[in-house]
Design an enzyme around this catalytic site. Structure first.
Site, mmCIF file in Angstrom:
data_model
loop_
_atom_site.group_PDB
_atom_site.id
_atom_site.type_symbol
_atom_site.label_atom_id
_atom_site.label_comp_id
_atom_site.label_asym_id
_atom_site.label_seq_id
_atom_site.Cartn_x
_atom_site.Cartn_y
_atom_site.Cartn_z
ATOM 1 N N GLN A 102 48.816 30.864 33.629
ATOM 2 C CA GLN A 102 48.936 29.737 34.541
ATOM 3 C C GLN A 102 50.324 29.117 34.371
ATOM 4 O O GLN A 102 50.881 29.123 33.272
ATOM 5 C CB GLN A 102 47.838 28.720 34.234
ATOM 6 C CG GLN A 102 46.427 29.294 34.255
ATOM 7 C CD GLN A 102 45.917 29.582 35.664
ATOM 8 O OE1 GLN A 102 46.501 29.127 36.649
ATOM 9 N NE2 GLN A 102 44.841 30.338 35.759
ATOM 10 N N TYR B 106 38.790 39.226 37.148
ATOM 11 C CA TYR B 106 40.220 38.886 37.282
ATOM 12 C C TYR B 106 40.591 37.994 36.085
ATOM 13 O O TYR B 106 41.155 36.903 36.253
ATOM 14 C CB TYR B 106 40.504 38.136 38.587
ATOM 15 C CG TYR B 106 39.913 38.741 39.831
ATOM 16 C CD1 TYR B 106 40.653 39.668 40.581
ATOM 17 C CD2 TYR B 106 38.635 38.405 40.271
ATOM 18 C CE1 TYR B 106 40.121 40.221 41.735
ATOM 19 C CE2 TYR B 106 38.100 38.948 41.421
ATOM 20 C CZ TYR B 106 38.840 39.854 42.154
ATOM 21 O OH TYR B 106 38.300 40.394 43.293
ATOM 22 N N ASP C 127 40.019 43.074 34.316
ATOM 23 C CA ASP C 127 41.293 42.885 35.020
ATOM 24 C C ASP C 127 41.968 44.257 35.079
ATOM 25 O O ASP C 127 41.837 45.057 34.157
ATOM 26 C CB ASP C 127 42.204 41.897 34.258
ATOM 27 C CG ASP C 127 43.313 41.336 35.144
ATOM 28 O OD1 ASP C 127 43.263 40.128 35.466
ATOM 29 O OD2 ASP C 127 44.226 42.106 35.522
ATOM 30 N N ASP D 167 38.534 34.755 39.802
ATOM 31 C CA ASP D 167 39.829 34.078 39.964
ATOM 32 C C ASP D 167 40.787 35.077 40.612
ATOM 33 O O ASP D 167 41.730 35.557 39.974
ATOM 34 C CB ASP D 167 40.339 33.626 38.575
ATOM 35 C CG ASP D 167 41.652 32.854 38.665
ATOM 36 O OD1 ASP D 167 42.082 32.488 39.776
ATOM 37 O OD2 ASP D 167 42.253 32.602 37.600
ATOM 38 N N CYS E 214 43.496 30.312 44.650
ATOM 39 C CA CYS E 214 44.838 29.770 44.884
ATOM 40 C C CYS E 214 45.162 29.824 46.377
ATOM 41 O O CYS E 214 46.321 29.671 46.758
ATOM 42 C CB CYS E 214 45.879 30.521 44.062
ATOM 43 S SG CYS E 214 45.931 32.273 44.423
HETATM 44 C C1 SAM Z 1 45.139 34.515 39.598
HETATM 45 S S1 SAM Z 1 45.260 35.707 38.288
HETATM 46 C C2 SAM Z 1 43.996 35.126 37.216
HETATM 47 C C3 SAM Z 1 44.173 35.361 35.740
HETATM 48 C C4 SAM Z 1 43.278 34.622 34.778
HETATM 49 N N1 SAM Z 1 41.997 34.232 35.300
HETATM 50 C C5 SAM Z 1 43.997 33.437 34.156
HETATM 51 O O1 SAM Z 1 43.609 32.293 34.440
HETATM 52 O O2 SAM Z 1 44.950 33.632 33.386
HETATM 53 C C6 SAM Z 1 44.622 37.121 39.043
HETATM 54 C C7 SAM Z 1 44.437 38.319 38.147
HETATM 55 O O3 SAM Z 1 43.724 39.304 38.911
HETATM 56 C C8 SAM Z 1 44.175 40.605 38.557
HETATM 57 N N2 SAM Z 1 43.746 41.448 39.693
HETATM 58 C C9 SAM Z 1 44.146 41.366 40.981
HETATM 59 N N3 SAM Z 1 43.424 42.224 41.743
HETATM 60 C C10 SAM Z 1 42.535 42.854 40.917
HETATM 61 C C11 SAM Z 1 41.506 43.822 41.110
HETATM 62 N N4 SAM Z 1 41.232 44.311 42.318
HETATM 63 N N5 SAM Z 1 40.792 44.214 40.042
HETATM 64 C C12 SAM Z 1 41.059 43.711 38.806
HETATM 65 N N6 SAM Z 1 42.010 42.784 38.568
HETATM 66 C C13 SAM Z 1 42.739 42.352 39.611
HETATM 67 C C14 SAM Z 1 45.645 40.426 38.272
HETATM 68 O O4 SAM Z 1 46.070 41.430 37.368
HETATM 69 C C15 SAM Z 1 45.690 39.005 37.653
HETATM 70 O O5 SAM Z 1 45.629 39.064 36.243
#
Ligand code: SAM
Length: 360
Positions: free
Chosen positions: A188, A216, A237, A292, A319
């Site tokens: 974040q 995620y 993730d 997320d 977001c």
């Molecule tokens: C908004 S970030 C959230 C990270 C975590 N919840 C945090 O607060 O630190 C979105 C995350 O989703 C992962 N991501 C995006 N698309 C994905 C998918 N289809 N499957 C798995 N992970 C995914 C990205 O690698 C990233 O770490």
């Protein structure tokens, strides 16, 4: 192109003011609702037009002087001309409106927006670009760079990194500058609001739960804060570096899987959850799912898996209020909404973070 006199009626997503000429929406950046402005139409489409502000003829009481000399040219911030309290009011209203318009929700349990303790100086990382000796951010609506010596929404440590980088005459390329508190994998961007986000989610989850699926999960920001409340925690993730970071200090009850959330059921089975396996068994008690996702929201596949899985609690961290509204509209079939809480993770920009607490 011609200049039009407009009354700004609203602020749209992305932060541009909206005026109207014979019913047609005209978007004017750096304006505030209620203002009378003259604006030069620079792009005219059938449904709407884009304009540049020429003069504010009657200004809003919420108008303030921006802190950044690049504001208006740099593509990063949209709201430095608006008093912080009013930025919060605009974001709150936008969340309500989009949930009504796209989400088709009626009685919205929308809580007050959680502000950022620091309206400036909050960013713990930035990515700047270097090209032909120019070091900075992209100009608004452009791929050209603007030379930036200091970014007022970034914290002092990041600005010191920027000064150091500039002193090294770096080669052309992209450079991510970060504080020592910010991890290399996704984290974040605003430490204080990230703490508030984590505390909010901890508060939403009652004690003595069975299984948490943190989809995620990044490096496990939510999963690790909730360990005390669950028997088992599974994070998913597709970023293997984030998963490696999550595993570094993992306890026995934590399992982290590098994979696509679209395949969430397979991932959960692969975690070999034994009697806590969820599969499509809707009766499994005390399963909490946190999602997320990135700004694109949940794919149709993921939405269907959630509707099949029916976790007892679903916490959606978004977001992008527009994709959130689309997704919640569908999830609403099987879940009721307990609360919706916007957070201001990115003051001075048009970005909005929202947490929705849903129950089966
Ligand atoms: C908004 S970030 C959230 C990270 C975590 N919840 C945090 O607060 O630190 C979105 C995350 O989703 C992962 N991501 C995006 N698309 C994905 C998918 N289809 N499957 C798995 N992970 C995914 C990205 O690698 C990233 O770490």
């Amino acid at each position: 192109m011609r200049v039009a006199d407009l009354k700004i009626e609203d602020i749209g997503f992305g932060g541009k003011g909206v005026g109207r000429e014979q019913g047609k929406a005209i978007f004017v950046p750096y304006t505030i609702e209620g203002e009378l402005v003259s604006a030069e139409i620079v792009r005219e489409k059938k449904q709407f037009a884009e304009a540049e502000l020429v003069e504010v003829k009657a200004s809003s009481p919420h108008r303030v002087a921006p802190e950044c000399p690049y504001f208006g040219r740099c593509g990063g911030c949209a709201y430095q001309h608006i008093a912080y309290e009013h930025q919060l009011a605009i974001k709150w209203r936008q969340v309500r409106d989009v949930l009504q318009r796209i989400g088709k929700l009626k009685d919205i349990p929308l809580r007050p927006i959680i502000p950022s303790p620091k309206p400036y100086g909050y960013r713990n990382r930035i990515t700047v670009h270097a090209q032909d000796g120019v070091i900075g951010f992209f100009r608004r609506d452009s791929h050209r760079l603007i030379d930036v010596e200091r970014c007022p929404i970034s914290c002092d440590e990041v600005n010191r990194e920027l000064t150091d980088l500039r002193g090294r005459n770096p080669r052309d390329g992209h450079y991510t500058l970060r504080t020592s508190s910010s991890r290399r994998v996704f984290s974040q961007t605003n430490d204080e609001v990230a703490d508030a986000l984590r505390d909010l989610i901890v508060d939403l989850v009652p004690p003595n739960q069975d299984l948490l699926i943190d989809a995620y999960c990044g490096a496990g920001f939510f999963a690790k804060a909730l360990l005390d409340k669950f028997e088992r925690v599974v994070g998913i993730d597709w970023d293997k570096f984030a998963i490696a970071a999550a595993k570094e200090d993992a306890t026995e009850k934590e399992t982290y899987i590098a994979g696509d959330v679209a395949d969430v059921e397979a991932a959960v089975s692969a975690a070999n959850l034994g009697e806590l396996r969820v599969g499509t068994r809707a009766t499994t008690p005390n399963t909490t799912l946190i999602v997320d996702p990135p700004a694109t929201g949940l794919s149709a596949n993921v939405r269907h898996s959630i509707l099949d899985l029916v976790p007892t609690t679903l916490i959606y961290v978004s977001c992008n209020p527009a994709t959130l509204a689309r997704d919640v509209k569908e999830l609403h079939e099987k879940f009721t909404i307990n609360s919706i809480t916007p957070l201001d993770m990115f003051p001075q920009t048009a970005e909005i973070e929202v947490v929705v607490d849903l129950h089966a």
